[in-house]
Design an enzyme around this catalytic site. Structure first.
Site, PDB file in Angstrom:
ATOM      1  CB  SER A 717     125.902 -65.681 -19.865  1.00 14.39           C
ATOM      2  OG  SER A 717     126.157 -64.548 -21.867  1.00 14.39           O
ATOM      3  CE  LYS A 760     128.737 -65.579 -23.799  1.00 14.61           C
ATOM      4  NZ  LYS A 760     128.223 -65.816 -22.423  1.00 14.61           N
TER       5      LYS A 760
END
Length: 855
Positions: A717, A760
């Site tokens: 990511s 996140k």
């Protein structure tokens, strides 16, 4: 070729020196051999000898050994030796599987032997008696076909008798005689043979040949040319053998004494039983068995279990009370009778009450509360339904365990919790079989017995931290426990009968789902518990943490009041984790500080404010990392997911003169390295479109660093952040530090979705970010993000890296139409290609007019 191994000659006067298990080697004394013999000191070893390779044994000088010969080459060696001086060189093979050994397949030190006798057996095998004469070294093979013949050199053994040698020989003789005394399979003639050997080297060789050692150890002793060293090795081997025999003798004596004691106790008990019968007193054993029958009837066992219990009762009648099996069977029956086969608590199906209990114990967690209310509604409509298998996954300290207690209180059930962290033995789940001493059922059955209910709320804490080793895999043992289709017939190894676990509400907790084996993860309904927002932490502190800490520290509400501003300051400046454990510890520190002031009698206790909070907690621990970062090219704010919640991750890139090398640091994993390499390849392949001179890339080295180098990092990511950092440092353009980004990139320019979006985003919110760039396919994951966070952060969704460049460097977050090619100046054409998704031709001209574009 076939084996040449030592054989036993039962008709000879053989010496066998070995342990109690029968690991012995037959060595025939020279005096027992009929035929011509001579003193070994008078035999001259010729420089060339026929070589006889043997397997799995070693021949020592001064000993006589029988050998079986089956291989054709070895028979020709015998023919050659018997036709001459009857001398051969016996060398042990390095590998027993080698059928046609060469020079490198033989140990270089062997024994020169004289063939004393040769026998022909009915199966065609030749048996020879060889007498070891001296150690010889193998130099080179003279002949390999049709037989082995080699040049050798003899080792002369000359030893001066010193005090040390005399002491070693004396110690060795005493140890050997003690071994002969303890060993039942060693004849008394062994003492006579041992005492008749006068040379120290001969004593060592005789004992080394007879000790139950491996081929490697015997070959090592044969290669030990120094007599003193050889005596020491033999002494150590004798000491180990003697220790084993002494311990074995001690164990046998203890067992014999225990048997005698048991027989005596049995005889006395039988006498006591006869006396009681004559006196008419009640037999205590009969009374105990009747009590067991009553317990079995009252336990409400299922029919198969009751039949098993009755069989055990009939069996225990015929077992003497002194027998260990009696107590084992008695304990087994006690376990069967004490389990809650039919006993259980009645569920409280009042949904309104359950909702009030959950709201009173926990703030937020709407998804979990909704799932519990659904369970209650289904159970009210179908009382005999099977219990679900839930798994609460989230960072430590978010309330997974306490939530299980609240669920039990809301349902009116008993609560059981066991920690699975670090267990490695499968028997902890399924129990031990009764054949083992001290066997017990597994933790599942033990806890159900303590609870006295067959339908409790059973929490399996830290299921992701189960270990695995040679004792079994506990995670595999949980497959049956956590499967509603199978756990109604769960069989514990100790009970060996089926127990119904279908009424139990199992709740597992985990910090990181990737550590759980896929078959076990598939059996559970996973509910994610992400970290809390600042507002949620504030409400939790006001409702639960502050009152609890006031009570635990002996303070009254009037003695300490923490305002919302003070709590908000503690949350932002002194805690950073996703949970509230650190927040509770800080509140406890404030309470303890005020308790000290009250006990000292300082008078009126000062009010806790934002300004004097540092007096109790010290200077702030955390500050906004985003605000402290200077806005420089090559620095990008990424988002990461960890087992303890989300975190922000800074990706730094720089360049220097070189030759297009890419260096990565910061303890980056292999997947993250591949993402960096993909980003670098995209830049090199699209340099023209990005308005970057390719020579500028090939003439420079690039370095990507991810700070916090002591923390391992991995995952795909970070590809978007690494690509943006490289573009930033190449074009000398800065990236807004309050913009976070995450996403996986491909070489074709696509941006793929990632996991952990909620964690996140919450990390970005805690860090003070105001804009987050996400893959377009992750837009649906924002439904799990609290509404207050969604309102404070601007989200930009991208499908390709072109949209990424537009969002980061183009000044907007809306996708612009692709720019058309024109025949204008070269500067405008480059800018138009670079910003094909960035807006109109006018925007392209403005971009081309920038200094970085002109370069």
């Amino acid at each position: 070729m076939s084996d040449e191994k030592p054989t036993k000659n039962d008709e000879s006067d053989a010496i066998q020196l070995g342990d109690e298990d029968g690991h012995e080697l037959t060595v025939i004394p020279l005096e027992a051999v009929e035929g011509p013999t001579e003193d070994t000191d008078e035999v001259e070893i010729p420089p060339t000898l026929p070589v006889l390779p043997i397997r799995e044994t070693v021949v020592f000088p001064g000993t006589v050994m029988p050998l079986n010969v089956r291989r054709e080459k070895c028979r020709r060696v015998l023919d050659l030796a018997l036709a001459g001086n009857r001398l051969i060189g016996v060398f042990t093979q390095r590998s027993a599987e080698q059928e046609d050994p060469g020079l490198n397949d033989l140990h270089r030190i062997g024994t020169a032997c004289r063939i004393l006798k040769m026998y022909k057996l009915p199966d065609g095998t030749d048996t020879i008696l060889v007498h070891g004469i001296a150690r010889v070294g193998l130099e080179n093979l003279v002949t390999e076909t049709p037989h082995l013949e080699a040049t050798v050199h003899a080792y002369e053994e000359t030893t001066d008798i010193t005090t040390e040698i005399e002491a070693l020989v004396h110690t060795i003789r005493q140890a050997a005689e003690r071994i002969i005394e303890l060993s039942t399979n060693v004849p008394d003639d062994a003492r006579v043979v041992l005492r008749s050997i006068s040379k120290p080297g001969g004593v060592a060789d005789f004992l080394a040949a007879n000790l139950p050692l491996g081929v490697v150890h015997k070959q090592e002793m044969l290669e030990t040319l120094d007599v003193v060293h050889r005596l020491r090795k033999v002494n150590a081997a004798l000491a180990g053998q003697l220790e084993i025999l002494e311990l074995s003798h001690k164990i046998q004596s203890q067992v014999r004494a225990q048997v005698d004691k048991s027989q005596r106790e049995y005889y006395l008990r039988e006498q006591l039983k006869a006396i009681q019968q004559e006196l008419g007193t009640e037999d205590a054993r009969t009374s105990e068995i009747e009590k067991l029958r009553t317990k079995v009837r009252d336990a409400q066992m299922p029919k198969p279990v009751r039949e098993q219990a009755e069989r055990e009762i009939e069996r225990i009648i015929n077992i003497p009370q002194a027998s260990p099996e009696y107590s084992v069977t008695l304990d087994y029956l006690e376990w069967l009778c004490s389990l809650p086969w039919q006993a259980g608590t009645e569920d409280q199906h009042d949904i309104q009450r359950a909702e009030q209990v959950l709201d009173a114990d926990h703030y937020g967690l709407e998804k979990i509360k909704k799932r519990i209310l659904e369970f209650l509604a289904v159970r009210q409509l179908k009382p005999d339904g099977r219990g679900p298998i839930l798994c609460f996954a989230g960072p430590p300290g978010v309330g997974k365990t306490s939530l299980g207690r609240s669920i039990a209180r809301a349902l009116g059930r008993k609560f059981i919790r066991i920690s699975l962290g670090g267990i490695r033995d499968e028997a902890d789940i399924r129990g031990h079989r009764r054949t083992y001493i001290g066997a017990l059922p597994g933790r599942i059955i033990q806890e159900l017995r303590k609870a006295g209910s067959n339908n409790p709320v059973f929490m399996l804490d830290e299921v992701d931290k189960i270990g695995q080793d040679f004792r079994g895999d506990p995670a595999s043992a949980l497959l049956e426990v956590l499967d509603p289709e199978q756990n109604n017939t769960f069989v514990d190894h100790y009970l060996d009968v089926a127990f119904d676990l279908s009424r139990v509400l199992f709740i597992a907790t985990a910090n990181y789902m990737d550590e759980i084996p896929p078959p076990l993860r598939d059996r559970m309904e996973v509910i994610q518990l992400s970290g809390y927002t600042r507002r949620e932490k504030l409400q939790i502190a006001k409702r639960y943490l502050v009152p609890r800490q006031l009570e635990e520290n002996g303070l009254k509400k009037t003695q300490l009041k923490l305002s919302d501003a003070v709590l908000s300051r503690i949350i932002s400046a002194y805690t950073r984790e996703a949970s509230v454990r650190g927040l509770e510890r800080r509140i406890a520190a404030v309470c303890r500080s005020r308790a000290v002031s009250i006990v000292r009698g300082d008078g009126r206790v000062a009010k806790v404010t934002v300004d004097n909070l540092a007096d109790d907690l010290g200077q702030p621990v955390y500050e906004s990392e985003v605000a402290s970062r200077a806005t420089v090219p090559g620095v990008v704010t990424g988002l990461a997911f960890t087992p303890v919640g989300g975190e922000i991750l800074f990706v730094e890139a720089t360049r220097m003169p070189g030759s297009a090398n890419l260096n990565l640091t910061g303890q980056i994993g292999s997947v993250m390295r591949e993402s960096a390499q993909a980003a670098y390849s995209i830049i090199r392949s699209r340099a023209r479109e990005l308005n970057i001179d390719p020579e500028r890339i090939t003439s420079q080295d690039f370095h990507i660093h991810v700070p916090a180098g002591a923390v391992p990092k991995d995952g795909p990511s970070a590809g978007v952040a690494m690509l943006t950092a490289l573009i930033s440092v190449l074009t000398d353009r800065t990236v807004d530090p309050k913009t976070g980004m995450t996403g996986e990139i491909t070489l074709r320019g696509s941006v793929l979705p990632i996991g952990g979006v909620k964690e996140k985003v919450l990390a970005a919110h805690r860090a003070g970010l105001i804009r987050v760039i996400l893959p377009n396919r992750n837009a649906k994951d924002l439904d799990d993000v609290p509404e207050e966070v969604r309102k404070q952060i601007k989200f930009v969704f991208i499908r390709t890296i072109d949209e990424l460049f537009d969002a980061v460097f183009g000044g907007g977050d809306k996708k612009a139409p692709r720019a058309k090619k024109t025949r204008k100046t070269q500067k405008t054409r480059i800018a138009t290609r670079t910003l094909k998704n960035a807006g109109t031709k006018k925007a392209a001209k403005r971009f081309a007019a920038r200094p970085s574009a002109r370069r």
